[in-house]
Design an enzyme around this catalytic site. Structure first.
Site, PDB file in Angstrom:
ATOM      1  N   TYR A   4       1.569  -7.941  41.628  1.00  0.00           N
ATOM      2  CA  TYR A   4       1.574  -9.111  40.748  1.00  0.00           C
ATOM      3  C   TYR A   4       0.631 -10.214  41.239  1.00  0.00           C
ATOM      4  O   TYR A   4      -0.371 -10.516  40.607  1.00  0.00           O
ATOM      5  CB  TYR A   4       3.000  -9.666  40.618  1.00  0.00           C
ATOM      6  CG  TYR A   4       3.957  -8.716  39.966  1.00  0.00           C
ATOM      7  CD1 TYR A   4       4.082  -8.658  38.582  1.00  0.00           C
ATOM      8  CD2 TYR A   4       4.746  -7.848  40.734  1.00  0.00           C
ATOM      9  CE1 TYR A   4       4.955  -7.771  37.974  1.00  0.00           C
ATOM     10  CE2 TYR A   4       5.624  -6.958  40.140  1.00  0.00           C
ATOM     11  CZ  TYR A   4       5.729  -6.921  38.763  1.00  0.00           C
ATOM     12  OH  TYR A   4       6.581  -6.031  38.163  1.00  0.00           O
ATOM     13  N   TYR A  26      -0.597  -0.239  36.491  1.00  0.00           N
ATOM     14  CA  TYR A  26       0.486  -0.948  37.176  1.00  0.00           C
ATOM     15  C   TYR A  26       0.643  -0.464  38.620  1.00  0.00           C
ATOM     16  O   TYR A  26       0.702   0.747  38.894  1.00  0.00           O
ATOM     17  CB  TYR A  26       1.795  -0.732  36.422  1.00  0.00           C
ATOM     18  CG  TYR A  26       3.007  -1.320  37.123  1.00  0.00           C
ATOM     19  CD1 TYR A  26       3.325  -2.666  36.975  1.00  0.00           C
ATOM     20  CD2 TYR A  26       3.808  -0.539  37.946  1.00  0.00           C
ATOM     21  CE1 TYR A  26       4.416  -3.224  37.633  1.00  0.00           C
ATOM     22  CE2 TYR A  26       4.907  -1.082  38.606  1.00  0.00           C
ATOM     23  CZ  TYR A  26       5.199  -2.425  38.443  1.00  0.00           C
ATOM     24  OH  TYR A  26       6.272  -2.953  39.106  1.00  0.00           O
ATOM     25  N   LYS A  53      11.643 -13.866  40.791  1.00  0.00           N
ATOM     26  CA  LYS A  53      12.854 -13.273  40.228  1.00  0.00           C
ATOM     27  C   LYS A  53      14.117 -14.037  40.636  1.00  0.00           C
ATOM     28  O   LYS A  53      15.150 -13.919  39.967  1.00  0.00           O
ATOM     29  CB  LYS A  53      12.980 -11.809  40.655  1.00  0.00           C
ATOM     30  CG  LYS A  53      11.748 -10.952  40.351  1.00  0.00           C
ATOM     31  CD  LYS A  53      11.357 -10.990  38.885  1.00  0.00           C
ATOM     32  CE  LYS A  53      10.195 -10.034  38.617  1.00  0.00           C
ATOM     33  NZ  LYS A  53       9.720 -10.125  37.220  1.00  0.00           N
TER      34      LYS A  53
END
Length: 342
Positions: free
Chosen positions: A298, A272, A54
């Site tokens: 992730y 998720y 990010k």
């Protein structure tokens, strides 16, 4: 399509990445799996606030925010979001305020999960934190963010929203268009012939940006996205749309064909931010064999896909795994990852 990189230079940008991230071999894992060569692109080492992918994406959002004279950023994400943690840190570095909305995307409420990991860091960075109850309602989360923006504006602030959902120009993906250039340079420098790249596929900014950037440079290496939030069919649509949106942003004709988008959702279940045995095994294996820390949301699931691909493609193929960081989330999942007592 080299003009892609000329167009990239016209976007405002704030440099947050500390430098090119390492490209390293994984010799012990390769030996265990009978593979010729396995590699990892260490985007967990981007530098700011424990790093992660990010940081690359936020360079462009903060660049636009500063160009608009914003003094506050507003962002929404999951409780253990790496994105909001990095946004809060970048806001501190740039002397801006930060309002975070945390969405309840994962069905758990234990104190370790809701107080440790990224949440602890969000608080250390001094972000203002609110909650949104429905983690699968992107439109509702956006409406709630707009209410925060209206309130800030009524107080005389100049807020800038860092968007996560579809329907917004994918500025963050430009960070991975540029990362493709860095990666190709490293592969050429080290004379590496990579047969496949495995990357997390969530919002689509990293996956689509990297894929488009590689193709713009003439690289044909397949890129396989490991689904972390939605099934492969739905994610295919998202990556297709992201690639087209990036092309529009860069003022070039779309050039990534649909059949160039490869995805696996084999390690997504039960959903998720929820662990499964292959992901736990991958996290432990990379820690114990390579001293490499992965996150449960992730990079852990993507490493499980990477290991499965290495086993299935045979010993003569070279694979590369893009490690997108997320290390702080490990602490939020301590009770799931701690070995059983002897």
């Amino acid at each position: 399509m080299i003009e892609v990189f000329h167009h990239l230079e016209r976007f405002p940008r704030v440099r947050l990445v500390s430098g090119p991230t390492p490209l390293e071999s994984l010799p012990n894992l390769a030996s265990d799996l009978g593979s010729r060569m396995l590699f990892v692109k260490r985007d967990d080492c981007t530098g700011l606030a424990m790093g992660g992918n990010k940081v690359r994406q936020l360079e462009f959002y903060f660049g636009e925010a500063r160009s608009q004279g914003a003094d506050t950023v507003v962002i929404t994400g999951a409780v253990q979001s790496n994105y909001v943690r990095i946004a809060a840190a970048a806001a501190c570095r740039l002397g801006m305020g930060c309002h975070i909305q945390l969405e309840n995307r994962v069905p758990r409420s234990d104190s370790t999960y809701v107080e440790s990991g990224n949440v602890l860091l969000d608080r250390l960075f001094g972000a203002t934190i609110t909650s949104y109850p429905d983690g699968e309602d992107e439109a509702g989360a956006d409406r709630s963010i707009n209410e925060i923006v209206n309130r800030l504006e009524s107080e005389g602030k100049r807020p800038y929203v860092i968007p996560l959902g579809p329907g917004h120009p994918p500025l963050g993906a430009l960070g991975y268009v540029d990362a493709a250039r860095e990666l190709v340079h490293q592969m050429q420098r080290d004379q590496l012939e990579i047969d496949e790249i495995v990357v997390p596929s969530g919002s689509g900014a990293t996956h689509a940006g990297l894929l488009l950037g590689l193709r713009a440079l003439g690289s044909t290496v397949p890129v396989t996205g490991s689904c972390v939030r939605r099934n492969a069919s739905d994610q295919h649509v998202r990556i297709r749309d992201r690639c087209r949106e990036i092309a529009v942003l860069l003022e070039v004709d779309p050039f990534v064909p649909d059949d160039d988008i490869h995805l696996t959702d084999a390690f997504l279940a039960p959903g998720y931010g929820q662990l499964n045995p292959p992901t736990v095994d991958a996290i432990r294996k990379l820690a114990r064999r390579e001293g490499l820390l992965l996150d449960p949301v992730y990079s852990g699931k993507t490493a499980a896909a990477f290991i499965a691909r290495a086993r299935s493609v045979g010993p003569d193929r070279s694979l590369l795994f893009v490690h997108t960081g997320g290390t702080p989330a490990l602490f939020a999942y301590a009770q799931d990852l701690s070995p059983p007592s002897a």
